[in-house]
Design an enzyme around this catalytic site. Structure first.
Site, PDB file in Angstrom:
ATOM      1  N   HIS A  14      69.826  40.388  23.665  1.00  9.22           N
ATOM      2  CA  HIS A  14      69.292  41.760  23.759  1.00  9.22           C
ATOM      3  C   HIS A  14      69.380  42.448  22.400  1.00  9.22           C
ATOM      4  O   HIS A  14      70.456  42.488  21.786  1.00  9.22           O
ATOM      5  CB  HIS A  14      70.100  42.574  24.769  1.00  9.22           C
ATOM      6  CG  HIS A  14      69.956  42.087  26.184  1.00  9.22           C
ATOM      7  ND1 HIS A  14      69.092  42.668  27.080  1.00  9.22           N
ATOM      8  CD2 HIS A  14      70.562  41.080  26.851  1.00  9.22           C
ATOM      9  CE1 HIS A  14      69.174  42.039  28.252  1.00  9.22           C
ATOM     10  NE2 HIS A  14      70.066  41.070  28.131  1.00  9.22           N
ATOM     11  N   ASP A  16      69.219  45.676  21.627  1.00  4.53           N
ATOM     12  CA  ASP A  16      70.069  46.876  21.566  1.00  4.53           C
ATOM     13  C   ASP A  16      71.563  46.548  21.650  1.00  4.53           C
ATOM     14  O   ASP A  16      72.387  47.378  21.279  1.00  4.53           O
ATOM     15  CB  ASP A  16      69.676  47.915  22.637  1.00  4.53           C
ATOM     16  CG  ASP A  16      69.480  47.312  24.006  1.00  4.53           C
ATOM     17  OD1 ASP A  16      69.428  46.067  24.121  1.00  4.53           O
ATOM     18  OD2 ASP A  16      69.381  48.077  24.985  1.00  4.53           O
ATOM     19  N   GLU A 200      74.034  37.123  38.253  1.00  5.51           N
ATOM     20  CA  GLU A 200      75.007  37.434  37.196  1.00  5.51           C
ATOM     21  C   GLU A 200      76.294  37.970  37.809  1.00  5.51           C
ATOM     22  O   GLU A 200      77.383  37.628  37.368  1.00  5.51           O
ATOM     23  CB  GLU A 200      74.405  38.468  36.214  1.00  5.51           C
ATOM     24  CG  GLU A 200      75.342  38.828  35.054  1.00  5.51           C
ATOM     25  CD  GLU A 200      74.740  39.804  34.049  1.00  5.51           C
ATOM     26  OE1 GLU A 200      73.611  40.284  34.302  1.00  5.51           O
ATOM     27  OE2 GLU A 200      75.396  40.094  33.035  1.00  5.51           O
TER      28      GLU A 200
HETATM   29 ZN    ZN Z   1      71.173  39.804  29.489  1.00  2.51          ZN
END
Ligand code: ZN
Length: 330
Positions: A14, A16, A200
């Protein structure tokens, strides 16, 4: 085995979550963005996840500060360029960067401008470093399907010009896929490849749904398939690659430690996996470290590493030509 020297592929990173702390400081000064501190070590402490982080939701709070300095074209371009520089420095040869364009429109940029700026950063980085990159557009689950549709539309004209895929991310509730069937199906019609964050935080059933309902070609994390046979068998049988991020999973308390992470066990049982950082800054890691930490527990052979590298190349959303080039590195 020196993992730093080995060629690497990163499929789950990612933007960010991977901003250099110094860059946060620089841009904040340039653009008059207010930060809670301008002292480097204190700032680093706020950008990285604390050891006592208890959940994914708490982990995601670490993105608030970087997002304040990711609201201009030049900032997005610079941060992307630097991510390529950092990845190339540890011999990552190909990276798929992902981010949620809707989080970068707070100061008036359009979604198209947000996407174009990152693509420019990728071009700059590819010109200066020995690395290739593509972009995945992430849609935030809590913003709903309409927001995801806007992102898919905005990215459409950049498809195969750097944008390759669409993703759903953020906090994970059981059964989220059902709401997104139409959007993801439309995105696939447009030509987006599909990877979905699923399994996740405990719901193996979300992996089943992401594959069966959304036609996910890869799964972000997928750790929870270990507890649901149906999900496990489906991933294995379909040859779906799991983009695994061990340190991030430890940070969010999904697994207890590297010794408990299922990545190597999955690999040994014939499931395709890849090593990823998720977030280089938030999790204070890189792909080299991910490999080293797991290797310390299980001793990965060079042959096994090569297989994982090649599986990662094959499951990437790179063009056939780029895939052939990447295979030559190993
Ligand atoms: Zn991720």
């Amino acid at each position: 085995m020196d993992f730093k020297l080995l060629p690497k592929i990163e499929l789950h990173c990612h933007l960010d979550g991977s901003v250099r702390p110094q860059t946060v400081l620089d841009i904040a000064k340039e653009e008059n963005v207010e930060l809670p501190t301008y002292e480097m070590e204190q700032l680093r402490g706020l950008l990285e996840v604390p050891e006592d982080c208890t959940s994914l939701v708490e982990y995601l709070n670490r993105f608030n500060i970087p997002l304040t300095v990711m609201q201009s074209k030049s900032a997005l371009r610079r941060i992307t360029y630097e991510l390529l520089e950092d990845a190339a420095a540890e011999n990552v040869k190909y990276i798929e960067i992902r981010y949620a364009p809707v989080l970068h429109v707070n100061k008036g940029l359009t979604l198209e401008e947000v996407i174009e700026s990152v693509l420019k950063g990728i071009k700059d980085g590819e010109a200066d470093f020995e690395i290739k990159a593509n972009l995945i557009l992430s849609c935030l689950r809590h913003r709903g399907p309409e927001s995801a549709m806007m992102v898919a539309e905005a990215g459409r004209r950049f498809l195969n010009k750097g944008v390759v895929a669409i993703d759903l991310c953020g906090a994970e509730n059981e059964g989220f896929s059902k709401e997104y069937v139409e959007v993801i199906s439309k995105a696939r019609e447009y030509g987006y490849r599909v990877t979905i964050h699923a399994g996740e935080t405990g719901y193996g059933s979300n992996v089943v749904d992401a594959i069966n309902l959304l036609h996910a070609e890869r799964i972000g994390h997928g750790v929870s398939i270990k507890d649901l046979k149906e999900a496990y068998d489906l991933v294995k049988e379909k040859g779906i690659l799991l983009e695994m991020c061990p340190t991030s999973n430890i940070d969010t308390k999904i697994v207890k430690g590297y010794e408990d992470h299922p990545i190597y066990k999955f690999y040994k049982d014939g499931i395709k996996v890849s090593f990823n950082t998720d977030n280089r800054t938030v999790s204070n890691t890189n792909v080299t470290r991910e490999c080293e930490e797991i290797n310390e527990k299980v001793q990965i052979s060079l042959e096994e590493y090569k297989n994982i590298y090649l599986d990662s190349v094959n499951a990437s959303f790179a063009s056939e030509q780029v895939k052939e080039e990447l295979k030559k590195y190993i």
